[in-house]
Design a protein around this motif. Structure first.
Motif, PDB file in Angstrom:
ATOM      1  N   GLN A  52       0.824  -1.212   0.000  1.00  0.00           N
ATOM      2  CA  GLN A  52       0.000   0.000   0.000  1.00  0.00           C
ATOM      3  C   GLN A  52       0.855   1.257   0.000  1.00  0.00           C
ATOM      4  OE1 GLN A  52      -3.108   0.005  -0.598  1.00  0.00           O
ATOM      5  NE2 GLN A  52      -3.446  -2.203  -0.377  1.00  0.00           N
ATOM      6  N   VAL A 104       2.239   1.843  -3.450  1.00  0.00           N
ATOM      7  CA  VAL A 104       1.218   2.451  -4.314  1.00  0.00           C
ATOM      8  C   VAL A 104       1.117   3.940  -4.033  1.00  0.00           C
ATOM      9  CG1 VAL A 104      -1.248   2.532  -4.861  1.00  0.00           C
ATOM     10  CG2 VAL A 104      -0.098   0.321  -4.604  1.00  0.00           C
ATOM     11  N   SER A 140      -0.737  -6.628  -9.750  1.00  0.00           N
ATOM     12  CA  SER A 140      -1.599  -5.828  -8.888  1.00  0.00           C
ATOM     13  C   SER A 140      -1.088  -4.400  -8.759  1.00  0.00           C
ATOM     14  CB  SER A 140      -1.699  -6.472  -7.497  1.00  0.00           C
ATOM     15  OG  SER A 140      -2.216  -7.779  -7.577  1.00  0.00           O
ATOM     16  N   ARG A 180      -3.036  -0.952 -10.103  1.00  0.00           N
ATOM     17  CA  ARG A 180      -3.389   0.178  -9.238  1.00  0.00           C
ATOM     18  C   ARG A 180      -2.815   1.489  -9.767  1.00  0.00           C
ATOM     19  NH1 ARG A 180      -4.428  -1.117  -3.827  1.00  0.00           N
ATOM     20  NH2 ARG A 180      -4.434   1.144  -3.449  1.00  0.00           N
ATOM     21  N   THR A 224      -4.731   2.938 -12.760  1.00  0.00           N
ATOM     22  CA  THR A 224      -5.966   3.635 -12.383  1.00  0.00           C
ATOM     23  C   THR A 224      -5.689   5.012 -11.802  1.00  0.00           C
ATOM     24  OG1 THR A 224      -6.009   2.671 -10.154  1.00  0.00           O
ATOM     25  CG2 THR A 224      -7.103   1.441 -11.915  1.00  0.00           C
ATOM     26  N   GLU A 225      -4.462   5.232 -11.313  1.00  0.00           N
ATOM     27  CA  GLU A 225      -4.075   6.541 -10.789  1.00  0.00           C
ATOM     28  C   GLU A 225      -3.536   7.458 -11.874  1.00  0.00           C
ATOM     29  OE1 GLU A 225      -4.482   7.665  -7.785  1.00  0.00           O
ATOM     30  OE2 GLU A 225      -5.228   5.820  -6.881  1.00  0.00           O
TER      31      GLU A 225
END
Length: 363
Positions: free
Chosen positions: A149, A152, A179, A183, A186-187
């Motif tokens: 996390q 990311v 993964s 992520r 999408t950012e």
């Protein structure tokens, strides 16, 4: 970073003695891993116009053109996180299929993919702190240091993430990177990668589980592929690899060059097993040349993969190598060179051979 160094029995440093990599125990904080996500010194000054395409390989010039266009498209971005507007603006009111948010350079070792990838990083019109450049191994090491996390969150604010030598060595890395990139896409983070394998074929020859192959196909959808054909430029038109030195010559070279290291090859391989690969770069801090005695064929695949990582770090940092023993083209067994990691091994041989040429005459 802290290291140990050569000392006499009384604890005083040995004057004039070469350092030993086996005496170093580097400790690398996570902040350094993030700060070092930039092109390494060997590629710090490269640009698109310093890449010389082979006239006999038109795909090379086409790759330069495609990457330059990709870089100019990044300049339209209003900021990271805006995936629809800016990075790839619509050219008409007609509905358009979503464009890939990345570019993928596919080709063999030594065709200049890393040069092109670093050139893209330099050309992308964004501040350095909004661009990241690292090898696939460095990316997975970052996740290990920060956690998924936090990685990311750290990379989500970037305009561009460049991943060199995109390799999937085990199923866990497949899921992890799939993964992570999903992520980041999408950012609104743009992606660029190099590899010796097409995106849809990553992992071939290593594992065949259907679940992981589906993960690999998902990764392929994020990229537009640019093929880069050609011969290994490190050996194109060059003489045969230099013959190995004698142990005496290697020792003399280490003692005559300030900052050189001197290690027995087998002892160094054992030492690498005790250090996480994320610290191999720090292991070489301040080293001006790596001198190795008694080079022998690598005994097993786990050891071989560690040596590949070290070879990459030495090559990135332009650290010449002086060695005795068997030539580097005999490091890996025929079975290794025919297996699933063969492209990594060929790359390591190519880079180590280039580094032996970098050694000063008489060194």
């Amino acid at each position: 970073m802290s290291t140990t160094s050569a000392h006499d029995p009384g604890g005083a440093p040995i004057a004039g003695a070469p350092t030993a990599l086996t005496a170093r125990e580097p400790h690398v904080p996570a902040e350094r891993l993030v700060a070092e996500l930039v092109p390494p010194p060997r590629f710090g000054g490269v640009r698109f116009d310093t890449y010389i395409p082979d006239p006999g390989q038109p795909s090379q010039a086409a790759a330069v053109k495609g990457l330059a266009e990709f870089a100019s498209g990044l300049g339209d971005a209003a900021g990271a996180g805006n995936a629809r507007r800016g990075l790839w603006p619509r050219r008409s009111r007609r509905p358009q299929p979503p464009e890939p948010r990345g570019v993928y350079l596919d080709g063999g070792f030594g065709v200049g993919k890393t040069h092109l990838l670093a050139s893209l990083w330099h050309a992308a019109p964004a501040p350095a702190e909004l661009k990241a450049f690292g090898t696939f191994v460095e990316l997975t090491n970052l996740v290990g240091a920060l956690g998924f996390q936090q990685t990311v969150r750290t990379l989500a604010g970037h305009r561009l993430l460049c991943i060199d030598e995109f390799e999937l060595d085990d199923p866990g890395d497949t899921v992890l990177v799939s993964s992570l990139l999903g992520r980041l896409v999408t950012e609104g983070v743009a992606l660029a990668a190099t590899s010796n394998t097409l995106p849809g074929r990553l992992g071939e020859g290593r594992f065949a589980a259907a679940d992981f192959l589906r993960e690999i196909q998902g990764l392929a959808a994020h990229f537009r592929t640019l093929r880069v054909d050609g011969e290994d430029y490190r050996h194109r038109g060059l003489p045969e690899p230099p013959a190995p030195r004698t142990d005496e010559e290697v020792t003399r070279a280490a003692r005559s060059r300030p900052g050189a290291s001197l290690d027995d090859f087998t002892a160094l391989l054992d030492h690498l097993a005790r250090i996480h690969p994320s610290r191999y770069g720090a292991l070489c801090d301040g080293v001006t040349a790596v001198c190795l005695t008694g080079v022998t064929p690598v005994p097993d695949q786990t050891t071989a993969l560690r040596l590949v990582v070290l070879a990459d770090r030495l090559y990135d940092r332009e650290i010449p190598v002086v060695a005795s023993g068997v030539p580097f083209d005999r490091l890996f067994s025929p079975e290794m060179l025919a297996g699933g990691y063969r492209k990594k091994y060929f790359r390591a041989v190519s880079r180590l051979t280039a580094l032996t040429r970098d050694a000063l005459p008489g060194a």
